[in-house]
Design an enzyme around this catalytic site. Structure first.
Site, short mmCIF file in Angstrom:
data_model
loop_
_atom_site.label_atom_id
_atom_site.label_comp_id
_atom_site.label_asym_id
_atom_site.label_seq_id
_atom_site.Cartn_x
_atom_site.Cartn_y
_atom_site.Cartn_z
N ASP A 165 -11.40 -42.71 -56.64
CA ASP A 165 -11.00 -42.33 -55.86
C ASP A 165 -10.76 -43.08 -54.86
O ASP A 165 -11.01 -44.58 -55.13
CB ASP A 165 -11.86 -40.87 -55.22
CG ASP A 165 -13.46 -41.45 -55.25
OD1 ASP A 165 -13.58 -43.10 -54.58
OD2 ASP A 165 -14.73 -40.88 -55.53
N LYS A 188 -8.84 -39.11 -56.13
CA LYS A 188 -9.70 -37.72 -56.77
C LYS A 188 -9.67 -36.41 -55.49
O LYS A 188 -9.92 -37.03 -54.11
CB LYS A 188 -11.66 -38.16 -56.98
CG LYS A 188 -12.26 -37.13 -57.06
CD LYS A 188 -13.39 -38.02 -57.46
CE LYS A 188 -14.11 -37.55 -56.31
NZ LYS A 188 -15.12 -38.54 -56.30
C1 R5P Z 1 -18.77 -39.38 -54.52
O1 R5P Z 1 -18.69 -39.96 -53.01
C2 R5P Z 1 -18.88 -40.72 -55.16
O2 R5P Z 1 -19.13 -42.25 -54.83
C3 R5P Z 1 -19.45 -40.42 -56.44
O3 R5P Z 1 -17.89 -40.41 -57.25
C4 R5P Z 1 -19.90 -38.96 -57.37
O4 R5P Z 1 -20.98 -39.20 -56.15
C5 R5P Z 1 -19.66 -38.69 -58.56
O5 R5P Z 1 -20.50 -37.21 -58.51
P1 R5P Z 1 -19.92 -36.57 -60.62
O6 R5P Z 1 -20.42 -37.35 -61.45
O7 R5P Z 1 -20.88 -35.26 -60.05
O8 R5P Z 1 -18.58 -36.12 -60.40
#
Ligand code: R5P
Length: 288
Positions: A165, A188
């Site tokens: 993202d 994302k």
């Molecule tokens: C989002 O802000 C973080 O950078 C990570 O992308 C996020 O915490 C990932 O979470 P998950 O593994 O639950 O998708």
């Protein structure tokens, strides 16, 4: 200088002690074999820290490790530790970083306030919202966990790096500079805590090996969704690389779509392959 490792962070604490040429202080975590029947934490320092600058290394996740951190900090002060530097490799409770509804605790500040009772300064890695650190009631510095991933990816079977993202672009850029490899990013959209979507974008990854770089893997939803997109575009291999590998719930199952997973030792897991000890040791030396 003395280095004390909490039970969540012993390998990293030992690595930091080695780099600083400091004495490592062993700790007993059980009063009796098996510990207290109700699961309460226990700590006992096994050598003197009197008059010393002490570095306490402990990730504050999951909850009992945060309690253990507080017990260790108190024990170090009671034992005459002169200066106490907290190294919290993964700052558990960093996610709730603002009050959006009346009556909410700003959890990150709550934890910092309690760390500040005994500690003189705080070092932490790849914090969720670095802007909040200046509001903590003790001197706080963020250390990047990304160089450890960059060093690993430099020699790995990886052709390019990818941010899942736009928030992760600065991370992937840092890793790509160290790895000496090109990078790109996806967009994302988070639907809820467990569901994300990524907008389709031609990435030119056919027959390539791609490393997705992020600060945290929690449920694995972000990386798994990005991996499906990469594989649908013909990627040969996908490496999931993160600083903090939480791997909650069914994360490991979701991540089976990846060919390799690598995380640092801010949280110890079967995927811990690299260490942030060099970065923390350098930051401690620079404290003066
Ligand atoms: C989002 O802000 C973080 O950078 C990570 O992308 C996020 O915490 C990932 O979470 P998950 O593994 O639950 O998708």
């Amino acid at each position: 200088m003395r280095v004390v490792g909490g039970s969540a962070s012993i390998p990293l604490a030992r690595g930091i002690a080695k780099r600083l040429k400091a004495t490592y202080v062993d700790v007993d975590f059980e009063k009796h074999a098996g510990g207290f029947p109700d699961g309460e934490s226990y700590v006992r320092l096994l050598s003197s820290v009197k008059g010393e600058h002490v570095v306490l290394v402990q990730t504050t996740h999951p909850d009992p490790k945060a309690v253990e951190f507080l017990l260790l900090a108190d024990a170090i002060r009671d034992a005459g530790g002169r200066r106490l530097t907290a190294v919290v490799p993964y700052f558990g409770y960093g996610r709730q970083d603002k009050r959006s509804l009346e009556g909410e605790a700003i959890s990150a500040k709550t934890i910092a306030k309690h760390i500040a009772v005994d500690c003189d300064e705080l070092l932490t890695a790849s914090f969720h919202n670095p802007d909040l650190l200046s509001a903590f009631p003790l001197r706080t510095q963020e250390v990047s966990g990304i160089p450890a991933l960059g060093r690993y990816l430099r020699t790995a079977d990886v052709d390019m790096l990818l941010a899942p993202d736009s928030n992760a672009i600065r991370l992937v850029k840092e890793a790509a500079t160290i790895a000496g490899k090109p990078y790109d990013h996806l967009e994302k959209k988070r639907i809820d805590s467990y569901t994300v979507t990524v907008a389709h974008k031609e990435l030119g990854v056919r027959d390539k090996s791609v490393a997705i770089v992020d600060d945290v893997i929690s449920t694995g939803g972000t990386i798994a969704t990005a991996t499906h997109e990469l594989k649908s575009q013909g990627a040969r291999r996908v490496v999931a690389a993160c600083v903090h590998g939480l791997f909650v719930g069914n994360a490991e199952e979701s991540l089976r779509v990846c060919d390799e997973i690598v995380s640092t030792d801010t949280i110890v897991s079967p995927y811990t392959k690299v260490s942030v000890a060099p970065e923390f040791a350098a930051a401690i030396r620079a404290l003066g």
